[in-house]
Design a protein around this motif. Structure first.
Motif, PDB file in Angstrom:
ATOM      1  N   SER A 171     -53.402  65.329  40.372  1.00 26.96           N
ATOM      2  CA  SER A 171     -54.158  64.510  39.415  1.00 26.96           C
ATOM      3  C   SER A 171     -53.404  63.220  39.099  1.00 26.96           C
ATOM      4  N   GLU A 172     -52.114  63.345  38.764  1.00 29.39           N
ATOM      5  CA  GLU A 172     -51.329  62.145  38.504  1.00 29.39           C
ATOM      6  C   GLU A 172     -51.183  61.318  39.776  1.00 29.39           C
ATOM      7  N   MET A 226     -54.244  59.245  40.206  1.00 35.14           N
ATOM      8  CA  MET A 226     -54.259  58.140  39.237  1.00 35.14           C
ATOM      9  C   MET A 226     -53.379  56.983  39.724  1.00 35.14           C
ATOM     10  N   GLN A 267     -62.903  66.391  43.279  1.00 35.59           N
ATOM     11  CA  GLN A 267     -62.373  67.089  42.117  1.00 35.59           C
ATOM     12  C   GLN A 267     -62.516  66.207  40.885  1.00 35.59           C
ATOM     13  N   VAL A 268     -62.551  66.810  39.704  1.00 33.59           N
ATOM     14  CA  VAL A 268     -62.843  66.086  38.464  1.00 33.59           C
ATOM     15  C   VAL A 268     -61.803  65.000  38.163  1.00 33.59           C
ATOM     16  N   CYS A 269     -60.602  65.094  38.738  1.00 32.02           N
ATOM     17  CA  CYS A 269     -59.590  64.078  38.455  1.00 32.02           C
ATOM     18  C   CYS A 269     -60.039  62.698  38.938  1.00 32.02           C
ATOM     19  N   TRP A 270     -60.911  62.640  39.950  1.00 28.76           N
ATOM     20  CA  TRP A 270     -61.435  61.345  40.391  1.00 28.76           C
ATOM     21  C   TRP A 270     -62.379  60.759  39.337  1.00 28.76           C
ATOM     22  N   GLU A 271     -63.146  61.613  38.697  1.00 29.44           N
ATOM     23  CA  GLU A 271     -64.001  61.159  37.599  1.00 29.44           C
ATOM     24  C   GLU A 271     -63.144  60.677  36.432  1.00 29.44           C
ATOM     25  N   LYS A 272     -62.048  61.373  36.183  1.00 30.08           N
ATOM     26  CA  LYS A 272     -61.138  60.948  35.119  1.00 30.08           C
ATOM     27  C   LYS A 272     -60.564  59.564  35.428  1.00 30.08           C
ATOM     28  N   PHE A 273     -60.121  59.378  36.666  1.00 25.61           N
ATOM     29  CA  PHE A 273     -59.579  58.070  37.033  1.00 25.61           C
ATOM     30  C   PHE A 273     -60.604  56.973  36.790  1.00 25.61           C
ATOM     31  N   ARG A 310     -63.198  56.895  34.816  1.00 20.41           N
ATOM     32  CA  ARG A 310     -63.512  56.672  33.405  1.00 20.41           C
ATOM     33  C   ARG A 310     -62.336  56.061  32.646  1.00 20.41           C
ATOM     34  N   TYR A 311     -61.139  56.590  32.881  1.00 25.31           N
ATOM     35  CA  TYR A 311     -59.968  56.127  32.141  1.00 25.31           C
ATOM     36  C   TYR A 311     -59.582  54.690  32.505  1.00 25.31           C
TER      37      TYR A 311
END
Length: 496
Positions: free
Chosen positions: A128-129, A132, A165-171, A173-174
């Motif tokens: 995840s990191e 990012m 994976q959801v971490c791409w959505e987090k990237f 959005r963040y």
């Protein structure tokens, strides 16, 4: 011994312990720090009692994360658990071990490193990191290029498949990047490279391909994506690169499919992330991100700090983090070597094949996962009219198994699947046991469904005046339970 005190808090707001009562009899507040100390034995027992209700990590077939390592590595982890990795000047050997890991992984991914060069990469807290950091590098490179061209740089986007994976959505959005997803379709559960390239425009900072989809374990066709995107870049004058999310497949493909072109052998692949805590065979959480060259990581993103007396270049979202997992990764790399990793991955694939055959032999499931990819088995019910994969998933917990059930992303939401991830510690005997337990549950659910149909047809009874009267819900439930208990030899618990 600690004297007991009366507790004025309600039972719902406190933590009670049986075995620790020889040390302390008062209940502890659940969401507030207790006012007084308790013996270490009592604290241990209270926490241990609650943790007993957690699932068994070895039977958690939902997770890709490593759940077993050799005792020697466990010792190294415990011996370095008090080291803060960020203190590079105080722990120079740990820093050196990280650099060795980065270079080993970069060579594994065929990075174009000259004899007098070192690889460009960093250890992270999982993929995840890593994602990012890679995404930030792409965004900054794109912004700099747009500024040089005198063009606006306020609407960046990234193209992925809907299976990311959801971490791409987090990237997205963040860090304020539009996420453009290629929708899936029944029977094709990975990103279509043709559709992905069609969605690329001048604001696309990169296309993200997945080497090992979490849905079915399938590898996306990075080679075809590279070829199609190269042609589009030539036609448009753009310079859209590729990032490969190899969180699951990065420690599989080099050992099982060495001829598969997905890594830095492809010119447009500028960065790759991989999870050391998945098939890198390390406990959670460690990940890695590797860049093709120094030019692909903008210098302005690297911080040079003088926190503890020496220059420390750093590019992370976290500052302080433990050293244990980095040391554990180095242990696995030198302990196993290429041969060891290859043997483990081959064995995982063989166990996956055995499980696949056992599930298919039931005659009730369709296998959705591919034989090439991450060692997992994803399967759906051929007939979901009587019970669903969610019923099966819930009932498997009776036997200790944690097997996830989920629906596919858009546009394949109507497809629901079960997925079993095969890790190093999942043996053939466990595979056979799982299939047997699935068969038991199928028989029980089938018996329940059959009787439910019978009861349903008998719920309406004609009265003397012709008015239909129905049994109460409670009466129906009692009939179902009574019949089911008889069908499964009068067991007291079951799936109904």
């Amino acid at each position: 011994m600690v004297l007991s005190h009366a507790n004025s808090m309600t039972r719902d707001d406190s933590v009670a312990s049986t075995f620790a009562s020889r040390y302390v009899r008062e209940q502890l507040p659940r969401y507030r720090m207790p006012g007084r100390s308790i013996p270490r034995e009592a604290a241990y027992q209270i926490i241990n009692d609650e943790l007993m209700l957690d699932g068994n990590p070895r039977l958690n077939l939902a997770s890709f994360v490593t759940t077993w390592m050799e005792p020697e590595c466990d010792k190294l982890i415990m011996g370095s658990i008090n080291k803060n990795y960020v203190d590079m000047d105080e722990y120079p050997v740990t820093t050196e071990l990280q650099n060795r890991c980065v270079n080993m992984i970069a060579h594994l991914f065929n990075a174009p490193i000259k004899e007098d060069e070192t690889a460009v990469g960093v250890g992270t807290v999982g993929s995840s990191e890593a994602i990012m950091l890679a995404g930030l590098a792409f965004k900054r490179k794109w912004q700099n290029r747009r500024k040089e061209q005198g063009k606006p740089c306020d609407k960046p986007n990234i193209v992925t498949g809907a299976n990311v994976q959801v971490c791409w959505e987090k990237f997205a959005r963040y860090f304020e990047v539009e996420l453009k997803e290629v929708k899936l379709s029944e029977g094709y559960y990975v990103m279509d490279p043709v559709k992905a390239v069609e969605m690329v425009d001048e604001n696309t900072i990169c296309v993200a391909a997945i080497l090992g989809s979490t849905l079915t374990g399938e590898f996306e066709d990075v080679k075809l994506l590279n070829d199609l995107l190269t042609e589009k870049n030539k036609e448009t004058g753009w310079d859209v690169p590729i990032h490969v999310d190899a969180a699951s497949g990065g420690f599989i493909a080099p050992f099982l499919y060495p001829e598969l072109e997905w890594d830095f052998r492809l010119p447009l692949v500028k960065s790759i992330n991989v999870s050391g805590h998945k098939y890198g065979l390390v406990y959670a959480g460690v990940g890695w991100v590797i860049w093709r060259s120094k030019e692909d990581l903008p210098e302005e993103l690297i911080f040079h700090i003088n926190y503890l007396g020496t220059d420390q270049p750093t590019f992370t979202l976290n500052f302080s983090k433990g050293s244990s997992q980095i040391i554990a990764q180095y242990y696995q790399l030198i302990r196993l070597g290429f041969e060891g990793y290859k043997n483990i991955m081959e064995n995982c694939m063989e166990n996956a094949a055995i499980l696949r055959e056992g599930v298919a032999a039931t005659g009730q499931f369709e296998i959705l996962s591919k034989e090439t990819g991450v060692p997992l088995v994803a399967f759906s019910l051929k007939d979901s009219s009587r019970f669903t994969v969610f019923d099966i998933s819930e009932n498997l917990r009776r036997f200790g198994w944690i097997v996830p059930a989920y629906t596919m992303p858009a546009d394949a939401e109507h497809v629901a699947v079960l997925r079993v991830v095969i890790r190093e510690d999942f043996s053939r005997s466990l595979s056979e046991r799982l299939v047997n337990d699935i068969l038991k549950i199928l028989r029980e659910l089938d018996a329940c469904a059959t009787h439910a149909v019978r009861v349903s047809s008998a719920t309406a009874a004609q009265s003397d005046d012709g008015v239909v009267s129905k049994k109460s819900v409670l009466e129906i439930e009692r009939d179902v339970v009574a019949h089911w208990m008889n069908a499964v030899n009068k067991k007291k618990t079951g799936p109904c």
